[in-house]
Design an enzyme around this catalytic site. Structure first.
Site, short mmCIF file in Angstrom:
data_model
loop_
_atom_site.label_atom_id
_atom_site.label_comp_id
_atom_site.label_asym_id
_atom_site.label_seq_id
_atom_site.Cartn_x
_atom_site.Cartn_y
_atom_site.Cartn_z
N HIS A 1 0.83 -1.21 0.00
CA HIS A 1 0.00 0.00 0.00
C HIS A 1 0.86 1.26 0.00
O HIS A 1 2.08 1.21 0.21
CB HIS A 1 -0.95 0.01 1.20
CG HIS A 1 -0.26 0.05 2.54
ND1 HIS A 1 0.33 1.18 3.06
CD2 HIS A 1 -0.09 -0.91 3.49
CE1 HIS A 1 0.82 0.93 4.24
NE2 HIS A 1 0.59 -0.34 4.54
N CYS B 1 3.39 -4.65 6.64
CA CYS B 1 3.00 -4.42 5.25
C CYS B 1 4.20 -3.96 4.43
O CYS B 1 5.25 -3.60 4.96
CB CYS B 1 1.89 -3.37 5.17
SG CYS B 1 0.32 -3.91 5.88
#
Length: 410
Positions: free
Chosen positions: A317, A335
């Protein structure tokens, strides 16, 4: 004198042909097997003759009446073309099914007989079986559409199936056909879930047809229900390869590098999992909080261009707050973060089923099934051990013997 041998040879041929023609005519006119079969309705009895619908849990039985004839052959099929296995007694007096009938099915039974003089008889009977009280339903996935080369086919059952025999029945009824053909197989994830994948990633531009013939088939104390077939297409081979030690992601399409992206992955204590993952979903905006992973330091962030790779919350992301660390250090909570521009490009480039692989992280290996599609982290030999039908190393559908073994039967 030179012509004499030819004349004698021709005459000999003519003499041989005439008797053969006479014999052939005699065979056509007089042999019992060449006669039109008579109606054998009075010579045989079927357990399905009682009227109404037949109980699929009871065997189908056919017997010869009296001593003036015998059964020579029985063929029983349902409307889907599935054959019923059976055994004929040595004296031809009785035939009995050895595999269960399907529930809620229409059957056609063709019985061939022979009377005491050897003349052939024939009887055809149609009947229906009672519908099932308890159904085992199967949902095939994913939804029809275009996917990446890492997308597994899934089958979700409505009730658990535990015995090896029942699992084999289910597995034989689930068919995956692809063009081009590949070596692939089912793997039982748990009592209600199966995954299908090839030995290697799907070839780009593959078309896949998935269907179930479980409808009506006996599985334990239930009968299979109908399932909607699937048609899938595999697009280009897109792979995102992240080197967590080098803080860099390399994105390839069909083997060619199309972009290199500086990234940050999980910091010590929140290390990103190593291994092969598959894109599960794409969400243009996600709210991420520390409560979702139990982080000791609080955060509550709105995140853009989030590409999900695990159900437990790992994404690729946009992370504009860590641009200074991207390409240099790992500072995330697990992440893979990148700039807003690169995240938007990545989001627009990948599709469900594409490969996202992480190497050189301090994290554990991505599990096979618990948090996403980690199927590719299982080597092929161990994958085949998860099948209830196919021995390890065999190639389903590659030869006539396989086709005969997998012919639909009930």
């Amino acid at each position: 004198m030179s012509h004499t041998p030819r004349i004698r040879t021709a005459a000999s041929c003519a003499l041989l042909i005439a008797p053969l023609a006479i014999l052939a005519g005699a065979c056509d006119d007089g042999h019992p097997l060449s006669a039109t079969p008579y109606d054998a309705a009075d010579q045989i009895a079927l357990s399905a003759d009682e009227g109404g619908k037949v109980n699929p849990d009871k065997p189908l039985e056919i017997s010869a009446k009296g001593d003036d004839g015998r059964i020579t052959d029985v063929t029983a099929t349902d409307a889907a073309g599935r054959y019923v296995r059976g055994e004929l007694s040595a004296d031809g007096s009785r035939w009995r099914s050895t595999s269960p009938l399907a529930a809620g099915a229409h059957y056609t039974v063709r019985v061939s007989t022979e009377d005491e003089d050897g003349a052939p008889g024939r009887r055809t009977v149609d009947f229906d079986t009672e519908p099932a009280d308890k159904l085992l339903r199967v949902s095939l996935g994913p939804d029809s559409g275009t996917y990446g080369v890492g997308q597994p086919v899934t089958a979700q059952l409505s009730h658990p199936v535990k015995s090896p025999e029942d699992r084999a029945t289910v597995e034989r009824a689930l068919r995956v056909d692809s063009q081009p053909r590949v070596d692939g197989g089912w793997h039982w994830v748990d009592d209600k879930t199966l995954h299908y994948r090839p030995a290697e990633y799907w070839p780009a531009q593959t078309t896949i047809q998935v269907r179930s013939s479980l409808d009506g088939i006996k599985v334990g104390n239930r009968h299979g229900g109908s399932a909607k077939p699937l048609k899938l297409r595999i697009g280009d081979r897109v792979e995102a390869l992240t080197d967590a030690g080098a803080h860099q992601m390399t994105v390839k399409r069909n083997g060619k590098v199309i972009r290199t992206i500086p990234v940050t992955t999980g910091r010590p204590g929140y290390d990103t999992r190593n291994g092969v993952k598959v894109v599960l979903a794409k969400e243009s905006y996600v709210r991420m909080t520390s409560a979702s992973i139990g982080a000791s330091d609080f955060y509550d962030l709105g995140v853009y261009w989030a590409t999900r790779v695990t159900w437990s919350g790992e994404y690729v992301h946009a992370a504009p707050w860590s641009v200074g660390s991207q390409g240099a250090a790992n500072v995330s909570h697990g992440c893979t973060g990148m700039s807003m521009e690169n995240a938007k490009w990545f989001f627009d480039t990948v599709k469900l089923g594409d490969i996202v692989e992480v190497r050189n992280s301090g994290g554990e290996m991505m599990p096979a099934f618990d948090v996403g599609f980690g199927d590719w982290n299982v080597d092929w030999a161990n994958w085949r051990k998860g099948s209830a039908v196919v021995p390890a190393g065999s190639h389903v559908g590659s030869n006539p013997a396989d086709a005969a073994r997998l012919r639909p039967e009930v």
